[in-house]
Design an enzyme around this catalytic site. Structure first.
Site, PDB file in Angstrom:
ATOM      1  N   GLU A  83       1.275  -1.219   0.142  1.00 53.46           N
ATOM      2  CA  GLU A  83      -0.219  -0.153   0.121  1.00 53.46           C
ATOM      3  C   GLU A  83       0.816   0.655   0.040  1.00 53.46           C
ATOM      4  OE1 GLU A  83      -3.236   0.539  -0.487  1.00 53.46           O
ATOM      5  OE2 GLU A  83      -3.047   2.568  -0.012  1.00 53.46           O
ATOM      6  N   LEU A  84       0.609   2.379  -1.047  1.00 56.78           N
ATOM      7  CA  LEU A  84       0.881   3.510  -0.864  1.00 56.78           C
ATOM      8  C   LEU A  84       0.845   4.745   0.166  1.00 56.78           C
ATOM      9  CD1 LEU A  84       3.020   5.056  -2.464  1.00 56.78           C
ATOM     10  CD2 LEU A  84       1.566   5.025  -4.176  1.00 56.78           C
ATOM     11  N   ASN A 116       6.030   1.136  -2.861  1.00 55.61           N
ATOM     12  CA  ASN A 116       5.239   2.147  -4.572  1.00 55.61           C
ATOM     13  C   ASN A 116       5.308   0.488  -5.581  1.00 55.61           C
ATOM     14  OD1 ASN A 116       4.681   2.875  -7.021  1.00 55.61           O
ATOM     15  ND2 ASN A 116       5.418   4.448  -6.698  1.00 55.61           N
ATOM     16  N   LEU A 136      -7.268  -5.627  -6.224  1.00 58.31           N
ATOM     17  CA  LEU A 136      -9.504  -5.294  -6.538  1.00 58.31           C
ATOM     18  C   LEU A 136      -9.263  -3.713  -5.885  1.00 58.31           C
ATOM     19  CD1 LEU A 136      -9.359  -7.524  -3.305  1.00 58.31           C
ATOM     20  CD2 LEU A 136      -8.815  -7.782  -5.868  1.00 58.31           C
ATOM     21  N   ASP A 139      -7.443   2.338  -8.505  1.00 56.91           N
ATOM     22  CA  ASP A 139      -7.907   3.572  -8.591  1.00 56.91           C
ATOM     23  C   ASP A 139      -8.125   3.581 -10.072  1.00 56.91           C
ATOM     24  OD1 ASP A 139      -7.434   4.711  -6.842  1.00 56.91           O
ATOM     25  OD2 ASP A 139      -5.813   5.760  -6.215  1.00 56.91           O
ATOM     26  N   THR A 214     -12.957  -7.650   0.553  1.00 57.08           N
ATOM     27  CA  THR A 214     -12.869  -5.926   0.901  1.00 57.08           C
ATOM     28  C   THR A 214     -13.700  -4.936   1.381  1.00 57.08           C
ATOM     29  OG1 THR A 214     -12.954  -4.889  -1.518  1.00 57.08           O
ATOM     30  CG2 THR A 214     -10.475  -6.340  -0.694  1.00 57.08           C
ATOM     31  N   GLU A 215     -13.252  -3.920   1.986  1.00 56.04           N
ATOM     32  CA  GLU A 215     -14.277  -2.845   2.250  1.00 56.04           C
ATOM     33  C   GLU A 215     -14.871  -2.354   0.835  1.00 56.04           C
ATOM     34  OE1 GLU A 215     -11.329  -3.378   3.401  1.00 56.04           O
ATOM     35  OE2 GLU A 215     -11.240  -4.168   5.324  1.00 56.04           O
ATOM     36  N   GLU A 216     -14.012  -1.986   0.013  1.00 60.37           N
ATOM     37  CA  GLU A 216     -13.899  -1.535  -1.338  1.00 60.37           C
ATOM     38  C   GLU A 216     -15.680  -2.326  -1.632  1.00 60.37           C
ATOM     39  OE1 GLU A 216     -13.176   1.303  -1.906  1.00 60.37           O
ATOM     40  OE2 GLU A 216     -14.394   1.844  -3.529  1.00 60.37           O
TER      41      GLU A 216
END
Lengths: 244, 426
Positions: A83-84, A116, A136, A139, A214-216
């Site tokens: 994760e960035l 990254n 998943l 963007d 996932t939350e998304e």
């Protein structure tokens, strides 16, 4: 368990900007033992049966919903979320520690890295190391000018193919139709990936998790949105004389 | 704060591009690229050569950033900040074709069989073109890309099997050369990882799978490109300390390998000389043979071996014509080109030749005074050359180095972010 509201972060982070975090020069310089203390005991282990290489990577793991689910499904596989965003990574780190504390002996095989993935995958993984990669709800980057920031692109697929084992599976899912089509067509035209058949999709336990873990994904489900999946296998280049 | 000041100065001031030198593999001529112009001297006839360009647009409109000769067909390529790729016939010195890219180019090379021309742009994309004079494809075809990292070096292995690309993210990538380059090179063979700062240059040595690279960490590294294994590392820091100034490390700017693979020439930032190495092909290691220094204050910016074993060095730089990010009209482009040609005409360089580890003094270089006059420009004062060279090297280093901010500076930068500024104002 950490509270998400203390780890509020921006929804997006520019993947093109220069990193301000340490990156290993090459894979064997990275010390995974502090990430997986249960797998790397302080004393030399008697049995060398354990696979001490990270095999699954969740690129843009967000709040870590997927790796937490996968941890119990594949307890012998080491997996990493990348994760960035700094704060989000901190949250996942705390979440994993809390889970390890709460359920002794479980969740020892997952970790999170702030990095990254568009730039530094070869710094963490050797050639052919990963068995599964997950992308998943990435963007969407709608503007054409920003298409180069998309996580699935022809050029980046070459890098993913490099770190993936032959036969490894690459999972993508999105709720944005335009991006879904883009990812599908990009993967279709790449010589090192082929789509999974309907039967294979049926039997793969990870497929179900893509939209639920996932939350998304849960958000999309709540809103009864449509999701677009593209799941492909890393194959040997069709006319590769070396056979890799 | 110093870093931030430096950054602003860079934006305000003109950027400089270093002069380049290249010797024809058949030994017939030497080319110096300074600014938007090519200065060519024919060594056989001992006369200057004027290029002829009937393609559109004729001539480069901004500084040339990279040049390359091919090995077999007497071809030459030049690319630059004007986003143009020009392919030249290196015998008659006529332009074969001109292709426009969408971004500024940073590196160029030919495939081993000379059939393809590869060009890297500053967004990390490598394009491929056929070297055939009239082919159907006029649009650049993407062959591979580094994710938005400036590609600093680009070369094709002498066995024809690989493309090697180096970038500012410390990486050297070895990609399999595809059967049909127009469909892209997707198969990454390996990475050569070990540099701890930007990689500035890569070159092949011999035919036994060896690759040499240099970069911002002031090291020269020897690799086995088949496996990506690091064979030897030579730290140039101690060697370069002689000239007294000790302002940080000196990045390795360029390397060149002599045609019989006996010498590796290396030049460093702000270093008035050249380091000559020998590469032991059996032990597979580098050893310093000779340090050739000169008293004139002219650090070389580029070097090239000719077939006779002469090492050609040039120092100098020329200003770029900044066009900005706005839409550029054709008229403005024409004005810029005239300006660029003017700068290139006035630019001065300093050319030197090293043969068998010895610096050839003054006019005893091949081609003599006429060559120096042609390649160096009219009133070549060493002082002007030095100032320009230093500016160019600084610009290059600023471009390639990652900026290091302290926690405090980072907070300050965050506060200055556009979205924050807007919310404060409202």
């Amino acid at each position: 368990m950490p509270k998400k509201r203390f780890y509020r972060a921006r929804a997006h982070s520019n993947p093109l900007s220069d990193s301000q975090f340490p990156v290993p020069v090459k894979p064997d310089e990275f010390d995974w033992s502090e990430h997986f203390p249960a797998f790397f005991p302080a004393t030399e282990p008697e049995d060398n049966a354990k696979d001490l290489k990270v095999r699954f990577a969740d690129i843009g793991c967000g709040f870590g919903g997927l790796i937490v689910k996968l941890a119990l499904l594949f307890p012998e596989k080491l997996m990493v979320g990348m994760e960035l965003r700094d704060k989000v990574t901190e949250y996942v780190k705390e979440r994993i520690l809390a889970l390890r504390e709460q359920y002794k002996g479980q969740y020892e095989n997952i970790t999170v890295l702030r990095t990254n993935a568009m730039k530094y995958l070869p710094n963490y993984f050797e050639k052919g190391q990963l068995e599964k990669m997950f992308f998943l709800f990435p963007d969407p980057h709608f503007k054409e000018k920003n298409h180069r920031r998309r996580i699935i692109s022809t050029a980046l697929l070459a890098e993913y193919a490099y770190v993936m084992a032959i036969g490894g599976i690459l999972y993508t899912i999105t709720d944005v139709q335009e991006l879904g089509e883009w990812m599908k067509s990009t993967l279709d035209s790449h010589p090192l990936f082929e789509p999974l058949t309907a039967d294979e999709l049926e039997t793969d336990v990870c497929v179900e998790l893509l939209s639920t873990a996932t939350e998304e994904g849960q958000k999309v489900e709540r809103n009864q949105g449509t999701t677009y999946r593209a799941i492909y296998r890393r194959i040997v280049a069709p006319k590769d004389p070396a056979g890799a | 704060m110093e870093e931030i000041g430096g950054e602003e100065k860079m934006k305000a001031g003109k950027s400089m591009a270093p002069a380049l030198i290249a010797a024809h593999p058949d030994g017939s001529c030497v080319v110096v690229a300074v600014g938007a112009a090519l200065r060519i001297f024919n060594l056989l006839k001992e006369e200057p050569v004027q290029v002829q360009d009937d393609t559109l647009p004729a001539g480069h409109g901004d500084v040339i950033r990279a040049v390359a000769f091919d090995l077999h067909n007497s071809l030459f390529a030049s690319v630059g900040d004007d986003k143009l790729v020009k392919l030249w016939d290196a015998t008659a010195w006529t332009c074969i074709k001109t292709v426009r890219l969408s971004k500024k180019a940073s590196a160029v090379t030919f495939s081993h069989d000379s059939a393809w021309l590869l060009v890297a742009d500053k967004f990390g994309i490598v394009y491929v073109f056929s070297t055939v004079r009239h082919d159907a494809i006029h649009k650049p075809v993407l062959i591979l890309a580094h994710c938005c990292s400036i590609i600093t070096g680009l070369c094709c292995s002498p066995d024809g099997k690989y493309i090697v690309t180096s970038d500012r993210d410390f990486k050297i990538r070895v990609t399999k050369f595809p059967e049909n380059p127009l469909t892209g090179a997707h198969d990454i063979h390996t990475y050569c990882l070990g540099h701890t700062n930007f990689v500035a240059c890569v070159a092949f040595i011999g035919f036994q799978g060896l690759l040499i690279s240099g970069g911002g960490d002031a090291t020269l590294r020897l690799w086995e490109y088949e496996t990506g294994a690091l064979l030897d590392t030579f730290d140039t820091t101690d060697e370069a300390g002689v000239s007294g100034q000790s302002q940080g490390t000196r990045a390795v700017v360029a390397v060149a390998v002599s045609s019989c693979n006996t010498y590796v020439g290396t030049i460093l930032e702000r270093f008035e000389g050249v380091l000559l190495f020998a590469c032991d092909m059996v032990e597979r290691q580098l050893s310093l043979l000779q340090k050739v220094l000169w008293s004139e204050n002219a650090p070389p910016t580029s070097l090239s071996f000719d077939s006779g074993g002469n090492l050609w060095l040039v120092s100098g730089a020329a200003e770029t014509v900044e066009m900005g990010d706005e839409f550029v009209t054709p008229e403005a482009l024409a004005v810029a080109q005239v300006q660029a040609q003017g700068i290139a005409m006035a630019a001065v360089t300093h050319v030197q030749v090293v043969r068998d580890c010895v610096l050839l003094g003054g006019t005893s270089v091949p081609g003599g005074e006429l060559l120096l006059h042609t390649l160096q420009g009219h009133q070549a004062g060493v002082q002007d050359v030095t100032a320009a060279t230093e500016a160019a090297e600084l610009a290059m280093k600023n471009l390639l180095s990652k900026r290091q901010y302290t926690a405090e500076q980072r907070e300050h930068r965050k506060r200055m972010r556009n979205d924050k500024v807007v919310s404060l104002a409202s």
